[in-house]
Design an enzyme around this catalytic site. Structure first.
Site, PDB file in Angstrom:
ATOM      1  CE  LYS A 239     -45.965 -25.563 -90.029  1.00 31.00           C
ATOM      2  NZ  LYS A 239     -47.383 -25.410 -90.386  1.00 31.00           N
TER       3      LYS A 239
ATOM      4  CD  GLN B 166     -49.189 -25.310 -93.622  1.00 37.52           C
ATOM      5  OE1 GLN B 166     -48.434 -25.966 -92.926  1.00 37.52           O
ATOM      6  NE2 GLN B 166     -49.516 -24.061 -93.328  1.00 37.52           N
TER       7      GLN B 166
ATOM      8  CG  ASP C 209     -51.350 -27.413 -86.494  1.00 31.89           C
ATOM      9  OD1 ASP C 209     -50.309 -26.856 -86.104  1.00 31.89           O
ATOM     10  OD2 ASP C 209     -51.703 -27.463 -87.696  1.00 31.89           O
TER      11      ASP C 209
END
Ligand code: NAP
Length: 285
Positions: free
Chosen positions: A53, A97, A120
């Site tokens: 990422k 994460q 997200d």
């Protein structure tokens, strides 16, 4: 019939180039779009995801900050970090994460992220926005699948779409996105009886289960569009999806491969959400 491939790598390249152009335009206005990626603990898979990422940000003109913390970090300390990032004007998107260590309530941490920075799309406000058709951030994986339909010019209106899987991050948002495009949507899950009888009626199947060969050729209507979200390992240890690719590609009209299908699209849509967040923040000031 051999299905045409929907190439997630090629589509990602196109979409990432658009992100880089938008990032350059923002920078010309004095705004450096920024993503904060927070990793707690040493989970090897998470370390790879996070590295990918961060690299994708750097390659496409986004500024990224990687914050790594030991697995012992307390929930309160993590919440304090998220709060600081919420207030940081240089950060437009925040990604924590998952999975988090067991002593941390992941949902509580997600709810602590400012919805305007929830790139997200996991915050309950983002889920509510998707459900009600309000502006918000869509979860990256199903959003990437929608871009795949768009890329082949597929008209979802009036089609029967079957989503296999009902997780909060893939199956449910996928179903809502298809519904928003006027598909008739069926959601299947582990208690569904006779999955094949349902998928055989489908013009579109999205498999998001995490089990090999959940969808085989005899379960697919000729010409259907098959999107394989699954990420599994085969007997040789190679990455494979939920779909029996070799069999289904002989029946379907379109199919996504694994690897090279939905996988690269997920990170791409994270970049898209981040540049969108930065543009919205720039407009608001
Ligand atoms: P998840 O939370 O484990 O959900 C799996 C879903 O599949 C559940 O809703 C489950 O039903 C359903 N299911 C299990 N066995 C089934 C069966 N035999 N028939 C029909 N449905 C069944 O997984 P997820 O997070 O949604 O991820 C799904 C897959 O996508 C995984 O392989 C994951 O690695 C992959 N993934 C890939 C990407 C990417 O970037 N390519 C991103 C995210 C996820 P119940 O609800 O009844 O338990």
């Amino acid at each position: 019939m051999t299905a045409q491939l929907i190439d997630g790598n090629a589509l990602s390249r196109t979409l990432r180039a658009e992100v880089a152009t938008r990032a350059a335009a923002l920078k010309a206005r004095g705004v450096a779009p920024g993503l904060a990626v927070v990793l707690v603990g040493e989970n090897p898979a998470s370390q790879v995801y996070v590295r990918n990422k961060v690299k994708a940000c750097e390659d496409n003109g986004l500024h990224s900050v990687l914050e790594k913390y030991p697995a012992e970090l307390s929930e309160a300390e993590l919440l304090a970090r998220v709060e600081a990032l919420n207030k940081d004007p240089a950060i437009h998107g925040i990604l924590v994460q998952l999975p988090l260590p067991a002593h941390i309530d992941a949902q509580k941490v997600i709810e602590a992220i400012a919805p305007a920075k929830d790139v997200d799309g996991f915050h309950v406000a983002s889920a509510g926005a998707l459900m009600t058709g309000m502006p918000g951030f869509w979860p990256c994986t199903p959003y990437g699948c929608m871009k795949m339909f768009e890329s082949i010019g597929y008209e979802l209106r009036g089609k029967h779409a079957v989503v296999i899987g009902r997780s909060n991050i893939v199956g449910k948002p996928m179903a809502l996105m298809l519904l928003a495009k006027n598909a008739t949507v069926t959601i299947c899950h582990s208690a569904t009886q006779d999955l094949g009888a349902i998928t055989r009626q489908a013009d579109v199947v999205v498999a998001a289960v995490g089990k090999r060969n959940v969808l085989t050729a005899d379960m697919v209507k000729p010409g259907a569009v098959v999107i394989d979200v699954g990420m599994n390992r085969n007997d040789e240890g190679k990455l494979c999806g939920d779909v029996d690719f070799a069999g289904v590609r002989e029946v379907a009209g379109w199919i996504t491969p694994v690897p090279g299908g939905v996988g690269p699209m997920t990170i791409t849509m994270l970049l898209v959400n981040t540049i969108e967040a930065a543009e919205r923040a720039a407009e608001a000031t």
